[in-house]
Design a protein around this motif. Structure first.
Motif, PDB file in Angstrom:
ATOM      1  N   ASP A   2       5.703  14.230  10.581  1.00 15.58           N
ATOM      2  CA  ASP A   2       5.769  12.781  10.648  1.00 15.58           C
ATOM      3  C   ASP A   2       6.108  12.249   9.259  1.00 15.58           C
ATOM      4  O   ASP A   2       5.459  12.601   8.280  1.00 15.58           O
ATOM      5  N   HIS A   3       7.139  11.426   9.177  1.00 15.97           N
ATOM      6  CA  HIS A   3       7.546  10.873   7.893  1.00 15.97           C
ATOM      7  C   HIS A   3       7.136   9.416   7.803  1.00 15.97           C
ATOM      8  O   HIS A   3       7.278   8.660   8.755  1.00 15.97           O
ATOM      9  N   SER A   4       6.655   9.041   6.648  1.00 19.07           N
ATOM     10  CA  SER A   4       6.309   7.657   6.395  1.00 19.07           C
ATOM     11  C   SER A   4       6.459   7.400   4.908  1.00 19.07           C
ATOM     12  O   SER A   4       6.560   8.323   4.107  1.00 19.07           O
ATOM     13  N   LEU A   5       6.470   6.149   4.536  1.00 18.06           N
ATOM     14  CA  LEU A   5       6.605   5.741   3.146  1.00 18.06           C
ATOM     15  C   LEU A   5       5.327   5.044   2.721  1.00 18.06           C
ATOM     16  O   LEU A   5       4.813   4.176   3.438  1.00 18.06           O
ATOM     17  N   TRP A   6       4.832   5.414   1.548  1.00 19.27           N
ATOM     18  CA  TRP A   6       3.652   4.784   0.965  1.00 19.27           C
ATOM     19  C   TRP A   6       4.095   4.021  -0.278  1.00 19.27           C
ATOM     20  O   TRP A   6       4.679   4.607  -1.190  1.00 19.27           O
ATOM     21  N   ILE A   7       3.853   2.726  -0.306  1.00 24.05           N
ATOM     22  CA  ILE A   7       4.162   1.901  -1.464  1.00 24.05           C
ATOM     23  C   ILE A   7       2.837   1.573  -2.140  1.00 24.05           C
ATOM     24  O   ILE A   7       1.926   1.035  -1.510  1.00 24.05           O
ATOM     25  N   ASN A   8       2.721   1.922  -3.418  1.00 26.57           N
ATOM     26  CA  ASN A   8       1.512   1.653  -4.199  1.00 26.57           C
ATOM     27  C   ASN A   8       1.799   0.499  -5.150  1.00 26.57           C
ATOM     28  O   ASN A   8       2.745   0.562  -5.933  1.00 26.57           O
ATOM     29  N   ARG A  45       5.875  -0.847  12.778  1.00 26.89           N
ATOM     30  CA  ARG A  45       7.273  -0.679  13.165  1.00 26.89           C
ATOM     31  C   ARG A  45       8.095  -0.043  12.048  1.00 26.89           C
ATOM     32  O   ARG A  45       9.119   0.569  12.284  1.00 26.89           O
ATOM     33  N   GLN A  46       7.651  -0.175  10.817  1.00 25.09           N
ATOM     34  CA  GLN A  46       8.394   0.347   9.669  1.00 25.09           C
ATOM     35  C   GLN A  46       7.933   1.750   9.260  1.00 25.09           C
ATOM     36  O   GLN A  46       8.556   2.382   8.413  1.00 25.09           O
ATOM     37  N   HIS A  47       6.822   2.222   9.818  1.00 27.45           N
ATOM     38  CA  HIS A  47       6.206   3.480   9.378  1.00 27.45           C
ATOM     39  C   HIS A  47       5.949   3.432   7.874  1.00 27.45           C
ATOM     40  O   HIS A  47       6.293   4.341   7.135  1.00 27.45           O
ATOM     41  N   LEU A  48       5.350   2.344   7.444  1.00 23.09           N
ATOM     42  CA  LEU A  48       5.172   2.047   6.037  1.00 23.09           C
ATOM     43  C   LEU A  48       3.714   1.744   5.744  1.00 23.09           C
ATOM     44  O   LEU A  48       3.072   1.005   6.485  1.00 23.09           O
ATOM     45  N   TYR A  49       3.214   2.310   4.683  1.00 23.45           N
ATOM     46  CA  TYR A  49       1.865   2.028   4.210  1.00 23.45           C
ATOM     47  C   TYR A  49       1.972   1.286   2.891  1.00 23.45           C
ATOM     48  O   TYR A  49       2.808   1.623   2.053  1.00 23.45           O
ATOM     49  N   GLN A  55      -5.097  -3.418 -11.262  1.00 19.07           N
ATOM     50  CA  GLN A  55      -4.163  -2.995 -12.299  1.00 19.07           C
ATOM     51  C   GLN A  55      -4.687  -1.833 -13.149  1.00 19.07           C
ATOM     52  O   GLN A  55      -3.935  -0.900 -13.455  1.00 19.07           O
ATOM     53  N   GLU A  56      -5.939  -1.868 -13.540  1.00 17.30           N
ATOM     54  CA  GLU A  56      -6.473  -0.793 -14.384  1.00 17.30           C
ATOM     55  C   GLU A  56      -6.493   0.545 -13.649  1.00 17.30           C
ATOM     56  O   GLU A  56      -6.218   1.588 -14.234  1.00 17.30           O
ATOM     57  N   THR A  57      -6.817   0.528 -12.365  1.00 19.08           N
ATOM     58  CA  THR A  57      -6.794   1.755 -11.563  1.00 19.08           C
ATOM     59  C   THR A  57      -5.368   2.282 -11.465  1.00 19.08           C
ATOM     60  O   THR A  57      -5.117   3.480 -11.638  1.00 19.08           O
ATOM     61  N   PHE A  58      -4.421   1.387 -11.208  1.00 18.40           N
ATOM     62  CA  PHE A  58      -3.013   1.768 -11.105  1.00 18.40           C
ATOM     63  C   PHE A  58      -2.519   2.366 -12.427  1.00 18.40           C
ATOM     64  O   PHE A  58      -1.854   3.407 -12.441  1.00 18.40           O
ATOM     65  N   LYS A  59      -2.860   1.714 -13.534  1.00 21.28           N
ATOM     66  CA  LYS A  59      -2.447   2.209 -14.858  1.00 21.28           C
ATOM     67  C   LYS A  59      -3.023   3.590 -15.134  1.00 21.28           C
ATOM     68  O   LYS A  59      -2.374   4.427 -15.759  1.00 21.28           O
TER      69      LYS A  59
END
Length: 131
Positions: A2-8, A45-49, A55-59
């Motif tokens: 199963d393919h999907s895209l994860w945007i962080n 519908r987009q198979h997108l997460y 911000q500090e966690t992301f950095k």
């Protein structure tokens, strides 16, 4: 497989960003996936997460500074829509949720669509991709 895209995405205020995505109609991924360090949404519908992180966690896991979306675009995420009416309805929900519409619904480059920014300035658009 199963393919999907994860945007962080990094966010300034996790609660405000979470409220925006909920009001805009993104589906919460799992009840236990949202806490004070992240929130998760699924666009079926987009198979997108879409994962939201303070911000500090992301950095901490990118080891880079956060882009300043008030002075430049980091990326433009495009989501497909089935009809002009769907684009119009989605844009209405985005505005009600506090998003900024930078490209109102209309024809551009042979496609009907619209563009918006979320509460942190991340840019998205909807495009009609089906007849």
């Amino acid at each position: 497989m199963d393919h999907s895209l994860w945007i962080n995405l990094p966010v300034k205020d996790l609660q405000a960003a979470t409220a925006f995505y909920e009001q805009a109609g993104f589906l919460t991924f799992k009840a236990d996936s949202s806490n004070d360090q992240q929130a998760a949404f699924y666009v079926e519908r987009q198979h997108l997460y879409v994962m939201l992180f303070p911000q500090e966690t992301f950095k901490a896991f990118t080891e880079q500074d956060i882009a300043d979306t008030s002075i430049g675009s980091e990326v433009l995420f495009s989501l497909s829509a089935k009809s002009r009416e769907e684009v119009d309805n989605l844009v209405f929900r985005i505005e009600q949720a506090g998003g900024i519409v930078f490209a109102p619904p209309g024809e551009r480059n042979g496609l009907y669509g619209a563009g918006f920014s979320d509460v942190d300035g991340h840019r998205w658009n909807f495009l009609v991709t089906e007849a």
